[in-house]
Scaffold this active site. Sequence first.
Site, PDB file in Angstrom:
ATOM      1  CG  ASN A  12      -1.732   1.239   1.379  1.00 48.74           C
ATOM      2  OD1 ASN A  12      -1.780   2.060   0.467  1.00 48.74           O
ATOM      3  ND2 ASN A  12      -2.387   1.389   2.530  1.00 48.74           N
ATOM      4  CD1 TRP A  13       3.343   0.843  -2.911  1.00 47.83           C
ATOM      5  CD2 TRP A  13       3.464   2.037  -4.809  1.00 47.83           C
ATOM      6  NE1 TRP A  13       3.982   0.068  -3.855  1.00 47.83           N
ATOM      7  CE2 TRP A  13       4.074   0.778  -5.032  1.00 47.83           C
ATOM      8  CE3 TRP A  13       3.420   2.953  -5.863  1.00 47.83           C
ATOM      9  CZ2 TRP A  13       4.624   0.420  -6.260  1.00 47.83           C
ATOM     10  CZ3 TRP A  13       3.974   2.592  -7.089  1.00 47.83           C
ATOM     11  CH2 TRP A  13       4.568   1.350  -7.279  1.00 47.83           C
ATOM     12  CE  LYS A  14      -0.154   3.250   4.737  1.00 47.23           C
ATOM     13  NZ  LYS A  14      -0.042   3.352   6.205  1.00 47.23           N
ATOM     14  CG  HIS A  98      -5.704   2.054   5.235  1.00 46.72           C
ATOM     15  ND1 HIS A  98      -5.249   2.995   6.140  1.00 46.72           N
ATOM     16  CD2 HIS A  98      -4.718   1.134   5.104  1.00 46.72           C
ATOM     17  CE1 HIS A  98      -4.028   2.640   6.522  1.00 46.72           C
ATOM     18  NE2 HIS A  98      -3.688   1.519   5.914  1.00 46.72           N
ATOM     19  CD  GLU A 100      -2.859   5.583   6.688  1.00 53.80           C
ATOM     20  OE1 GLU A 100      -2.883   5.619   5.447  1.00 53.80           O
ATOM     21  OE2 GLU A 100      -1.927   5.059   7.337  1.00 53.80           O
ATOM     22  CD  GLU A 170      -3.362  -2.227   7.353  1.00 50.66           C
ATOM     23  OE1 GLU A 170      -2.325  -2.536   6.771  1.00 50.66           O
ATOM     24  OE2 GLU A 170      -3.903  -1.121   7.232  1.00 50.66           O
ATOM     25  N   GLY A 176       2.849   2.455  10.821  1.00 51.27           N
ATOM     26  CA  GLY A 176       3.815   3.537  10.668  1.00 51.27           C
ATOM     27  C   GLY A 176       4.533   3.910  11.959  1.00 51.27           C
ATOM     28  CB  SER A 216       5.568  -1.765  11.936  1.00 53.45           C
ATOM     29  OG  SER A 216       5.176  -0.418  12.207  1.00 53.45           O
ATOM     30  N   GLY A 237       2.965  -1.039   4.289  1.00 54.77           N
ATOM     31  CA  GLY A 237       3.000   0.386   3.976  1.00 54.77           C
ATOM     32  C   GLY A 237       4.412   0.834   3.675  1.00 54.77           C
ATOM     33  N   GLY A 238       5.069   1.462   4.662  1.00 55.71           N
ATOM     34  CA  GLY A 238       6.387   2.064   4.479  1.00 55.71           C
ATOM     35  C   GLY A 238       7.408   1.173   3.780  1.00 55.71           C
TER      36      GLY A 238
HETATM   37  P1  13P Z   1       3.223   0.498   7.720  1.00 55.03           P
HETATM   38  O1  13P Z   1       3.717  -0.791   7.093  1.00 55.03           O
HETATM   39  O2  13P Z   1       3.942   1.713   7.204  1.00 55.03           O
HETATM   40  O3  13P Z   1       3.141   0.414   9.198  1.00 55.03           O
HETATM   41  O4  13P Z   1       1.711   0.693   7.191  1.00 55.03           O
HETATM   42  C1  13P Z   1       0.817  -0.360   7.286  1.00 55.03           C
HETATM   43  C2  13P Z   1      -0.398  -0.021   6.498  1.00 55.03           C
HETATM   44  O5  13P Z   1      -1.144   0.865   6.860  1.00 55.03           O
HETATM   45  C3  13P Z   1      -0.652  -0.775   5.268  1.00 55.03           C
HETATM   46  O6  13P Z   1      -1.916  -0.523   4.768  1.00 55.03           O
END
Ligand code: 13P
Length: 254
Positions: A12-14, A98, A100, A170, A176, A216, A237-238
């Site tokens: 997930n590149w956000k 998600h 967010e 999640e 993050g 993470s 994510g990251g």
């Molecule tokens: P991180 O891997 O950056 O913690 O993010 C997880 C995430 O929200 C994937 O959708």
Amino acid sequence: MTKERKLIIAGNWKMNKTVAEALDLVNGLKRELATVKEVDVAVCPPFTALESVSKAILDSNLRLGAQNMSENNYGAFTGEICAAMLKEFCVRYVILGHSERRQYQKESDALIAKKALAAHAASLKPIVCVGETLAEREAGQTNQVLETQVRGSLAGLSKEQMVETVVAYEPVWAIGTGKTATTQQAQDAHAFIRGVLAQVFDDATAKKVRIQYGGSVKPGNARELMGQPDVDGALVGGASLAVRDFADIIKNSI
Ligand code: 13P
């Protein structure tokens, strides 16, 4: 490792990567992951990079996902993107609900369920996200929150649609933050979610659903997390923004 369900690992590149940066990343992933068959691998770029990434991965084992879509099919919804628009770029998966979006766009379980139904109507596979906040975990409400989100966000799906849906667990406090759920916390939550799916649908359906862990995930913790019986992949994510990290997560999970 042999798993009951085929692992699915998605990046997930956000809100990251211009088109040029997105192409650099997927071209690197194509090289690194050319021989991987054991895991379904998907990348979920921002809408603006879908077309270029779609073309770049045509001849590869990478699949394409989007990060959101509208519950509506067309019309006066300024700024929204519908399922048919995603299908034009051979998008296969769409992340829905998600945390967010639940937090910043105030998306509700009922809205997410409508989006999931709209996704299935267009033959897109939803990745429906659920997870508790730190306050909810500390108050001992984790299972209650997960049950409400699972029942609400997947309401109205048929058993056949549920099997083609991915659930992403999640924990909000692990996103993050560098804090990962312990493997036991992840396994417990995944087993609980599968139990709720068995109640809502049935046991056979619940056994087929893939439940990803997100929060993470890194090359160093992927193997142990994926080794849990009810953990069927990861939503990263990251660490999905760098070729080396994302490729190593996948290689370490096989
Ligand atoms: P991180 O891997 O950056 O913690 O993010 C997880 C995430 O929200 C994937 O959708």
